[in-house]
Enzyme design. Structure first.
Site, mmCIF file in Angstrom:
data_model
loop_
_atom_site.group_PDB
_atom_site.id
_atom_site.type_symbol
_atom_site.label_atom_id
_atom_site.label_comp_id
_atom_site.label_asym_id
_atom_site.label_seq_id
_atom_site.Cartn_x
_atom_site.Cartn_y
_atom_site.Cartn_z
ATOM 1 N N THR A 11 0.922 -1.244 -0.021
ATOM 2 C CA THR A 11 -0.157 0.109 -0.053
ATOM 3 C C THR A 11 0.718 1.210 -0.096
ATOM 4 O O THR A 11 0.272 2.236 -0.067
ATOM 5 C CB THR A 11 -0.975 -0.121 1.146
ATOM 6 O OG1 THR A 11 -0.204 -0.055 2.389
ATOM 7 C CG2 THR A 11 -1.883 -1.266 1.281
ATOM 8 N N GLY A 12 2.124 1.062 -0.099
ATOM 9 C CA GLY A 12 3.044 2.477 0.066
ATOM 10 C C GLY A 12 3.173 2.954 -1.240
ATOM 11 O O GLY A 12 2.848 2.463 -2.228
ATOM 12 N N VAL A 14 5.831 2.836 -3.136
ATOM 13 C CA VAL A 14 6.755 1.857 -4.102
ATOM 14 C C VAL A 14 5.700 0.933 -4.154
ATOM 15 O O VAL A 14 5.474 0.462 -5.237
ATOM 16 C CB VAL A 14 7.894 1.565 -3.392
ATOM 17 C CG1 VAL A 14 8.521 0.380 -4.166
ATOM 18 C CG2 VAL A 14 8.970 2.744 -3.245
ATOM 19 N N SER A 40 -3.543 -1.492 7.256
ATOM 20 C CA SER A 40 -4.032 -1.787 5.931
ATOM 21 C C SER A 40 -4.708 -3.158 5.513
ATOM 22 O O SER A 40 -5.237 -3.220 4.483
ATOM 23 C CB SER A 40 -2.816 -1.485 4.922
ATOM 24 O OG SER A 40 -2.425 -0.384 5.278
ATOM 25 N N CYS A 129 17.337 3.853 -4.050
ATOM 26 C CA CYS A 129 16.880 4.671 -5.068
ATOM 27 C C CYS A 129 18.080 5.451 -6.001
ATOM 28 O O CYS A 129 18.069 5.814 -6.944
ATOM 29 C CB CYS A 129 15.686 5.181 -5.084
ATOM 30 S SG CYS A 129 15.312 6.279 -3.745
ATOM 31 N N GLN A 156 17.396 14.676 -5.420
ATOM 32 C CA GLN A 156 16.588 13.890 -4.991
ATOM 33 C C GLN A 156 14.965 14.306 -4.886
ATOM 34 O O GLN A 156 15.066 15.277 -4.182
ATOM 35 C CB GLN A 156 16.915 12.955 -3.689
ATOM 36 C CG GLN A 156 18.175 12.313 -4.018
ATOM 37 C CD GLN A 156 18.734 11.458 -2.755
ATOM 38 O OE1 GLN A 156 19.958 11.566 -2.493
ATOM 39 N NE2 GLN A 156 17.842 10.723 -2.163
ATOM 40 N N SER A 159 9.398 11.926 -3.178
ATOM 41 C CA SER A 159 8.744 10.764 -2.878
ATOM 42 C C SER A 159 9.535 9.505 -2.352
ATOM 43 O O SER A 159 9.335 8.498 -2.086
ATOM 44 C CB SER A 159 7.932 10.280 -4.423
ATOM 45 O OG SER A 159 8.945 10.086 -5.142
ATOM 46 N N LYS A 229 25.444 5.167 1.630
ATOM 47 C CA LYS A 229 24.836 3.973 0.642
ATOM 48 C C LYS A 229 25.399 3.924 -0.556
ATOM 49 O O LYS A 229 25.544 3.264 -1.498
ATOM 50 C CB LYS A 229 23.288 4.225 0.911
ATOM 51 C CG LYS A 229 22.747 3.922 2.119
ATOM 52 C CD LYS A 229 21.143 4.083 1.936
ATOM 53 C CE LYS A 229 20.456 3.815 3.450
ATOM 54 N NZ LYS A 229 19.038 4.025 3.282
ATOM 55 N N HIS A 258 14.752 10.927 -9.431
ATOM 56 C CA HIS A 258 15.884 11.332 -8.731
ATOM 57 C C HIS A 258 16.990 11.936 -9.973
ATOM 58 O O HIS A 258 17.016 10.962 -10.969
ATOM 59 C CB HIS A 258 16.778 10.417 -8.041
ATOM 60 C CG HIS A 258 16.029 10.068 -6.437
ATOM 61 N ND1 HIS A 258 15.203 10.925 -5.897
ATOM 62 C CD2 HIS A 258 16.401 9.260 -5.738
ATOM 63 C CE1 HIS A 258 14.769 10.351 -5.065
ATOM 64 N NE2 HIS A 258 15.506 9.377 -4.670
HETATM 65 C C1 2RA Z 1 15.401 8.730 -0.616
HETATM 66 N N1 2RA Z 1 16.768 7.275 -1.185
HETATM 67 O O1 2RA Z 1 15.290 9.531 -1.504
HETATM 68 C C2 2RA Z 1 15.880 7.510 -0.285
HETATM 69 C C3 2RA Z 1 14.798 6.659 -0.332
HETATM 70 N N2 2RA Z 1 15.012 5.232 0.220
HETATM 71 O O2 2RA Z 1 14.796 9.287 0.569
#
Ligand code: 2RA
Length: 352
Positions: A11-12, A14, A40, A129, A156, A159, A229, A258
């Site tokens: 439901t999120g 993604v 949910s 992402c 970024q 979302s 990351k 992004h």
């Molecule tokens: C962000 N990369 O854009 C992260 C989400 N995992 O916040």
């Protein structure tokens, strides 16, 4: 028989894109189960044109499941991914929990598909992402040139912080719209939002009329988790343990997609024409690079689509082995749901 799929976190932000993606690609699954938090459970959501009742996360929902795709917070993955794996499912996890575990492959199908085959824990991880937004392009360039260093600035989308991130930018824009004096005095945007919006923001500063040099949580020496990351995951996916990487991650007022400004240094000299050839040959990369005619990727022009878009390719004037380029990728599609769906398809194609 066709494999049974469970989508956990259905439901999120993604999860919603995941249901659309699964519905629009080749129909390779038998049963599809939708799973979410107890809050949910009982909701009815469409997938593959059928209405499916969402089940609450519980060990039994994984019985008979062949592949379980998780898009849930890190701590939920930490608890539930091993349960799914113990019940016999191949777990494909989008969280940060297992990405750097040496017993868990971190897979981008265009770059390191073979890594998905060795899963001692029954888990395959899919990258953050921000890393994913450039990986198809960087993988193609690395395969030809040998990547040595990456210096990246990210732009970024909100979302990336989930449904709450998008809601916040819409709310901020609505709260400030029409005021043509805003954004000209230090702190005026922040003050106006404090007066007009009761809810706490998922971002540490206004994101409308602003850019925020922060994404993720605070790590050692002032680094943001997103920046680390990007470094660690790029090294693992590309199989270059000593790749030099330095990143600055920035949140911008974009809903989805992004962007990354990449300064990539290779083992030898590079040319723009050759880079275009390599990128054009990469099946999931689209080159948009004709600045004389205003052609370059922007989030607004590519959002909702699958490829990795590359433009502004330049040979760095003072660095003969370096390309500067601009990459855009939909953070909810290739950046999240699509990559997980592609890993599942890869496993189904080779193992079922
Ligand atoms: C962000 N990369 O854009 C992260 C989400 N995992 O916040």
């Amino acid at each position: 028989s066709k494999p049974t799929l469970a989508l956990v976190g259905a439901t999120g932000a993604v999860g919603t894109v995941m249901r659309e993606i699964i519905s629009s690609r080749a129909d390779i699954y038998g049963e599809i189960r939708l799973v979410a938090s107890a809050r949910s459970a009982g909701k009815v959501l469409p997938v593959r044109g059928e209405d499916v009742v969402v089940q609450a996360l519980a060990p039994e929902v994984f019985d008979g499941v062949d592949i379980a795709i998780f898009d849930v917070p890190d701590e939920v993955s930490a608890d539930w991914v091993p349960i799914a794996a113990a019940r016999g499912a191949i777990a494909i996890d989008k969280s940060g929990t297992f990405r750097m575990n040496p017993q868990v492959p971190l897979v981008v199908p265009e770059v390191n598909p073979d890594d998905a085959r060795t899963r001692p824990l029954g888990i395959v991880s899919t990258p953050n992402c921000t890393t994913l937004s450039m990986m198809a392009a960087m993988g193609a360039l690395h395969a030809e040139y040998g990547l040595r260093e990456l210096v990246v600035a990210s732009y970024q989308a909100v979302s990336g912080a989930g449904v709450a991130g998008s809601a916040r930018l819409y709310d901020e824009i609505e709260a400030l719209a029409g005021d043509r004096t805003i954004g000209q005095t230090a702190g005026d945007v922040r003050k106006a939002l404090q007066n007009k919006l009761a809810e706490e923001s998922p971002f540490p500063a206004p994101v409308a009329f602003n850019v925020v040099p922060w994404a993720g949580s605070l790590k050692e020496d002032g680094w943001a988790s997103e920046e680390l990351k990007l470094r660690n995951e790029s090294r693992k996916i590309l199989g270059i343990p000593d790749l030099k990487v330095s990143a600055t991650c920035v949140r911008v007022p974009v809903i989805t997609t992004h962007s990354l400004a990449v300064h990539a240094t290779f083992a030898g000299e590079v040319t723009v024409a050759d880079a275009h050839r390599i990128l054009n040959a990469a099946p999931t990369v689209v080159v948009m690079d004709d600045p004389a005619n205003g052609v370059y990727p922007t989030p607004a022009d590519v959002v909702g689509t699958d490829p990795t878009y590359v433009g502004r390719v330049r040979q760095a004037i003072d660095f003969p082995n370096t390309l500067d380029l601009f990459v855009c990728g939909d953070n909810l599609r290739k950046g999240a749901a699509l990559n997980a769906a592609e890993i599942a398809e890869l496993i189904v194609a080779t193992e079922f």
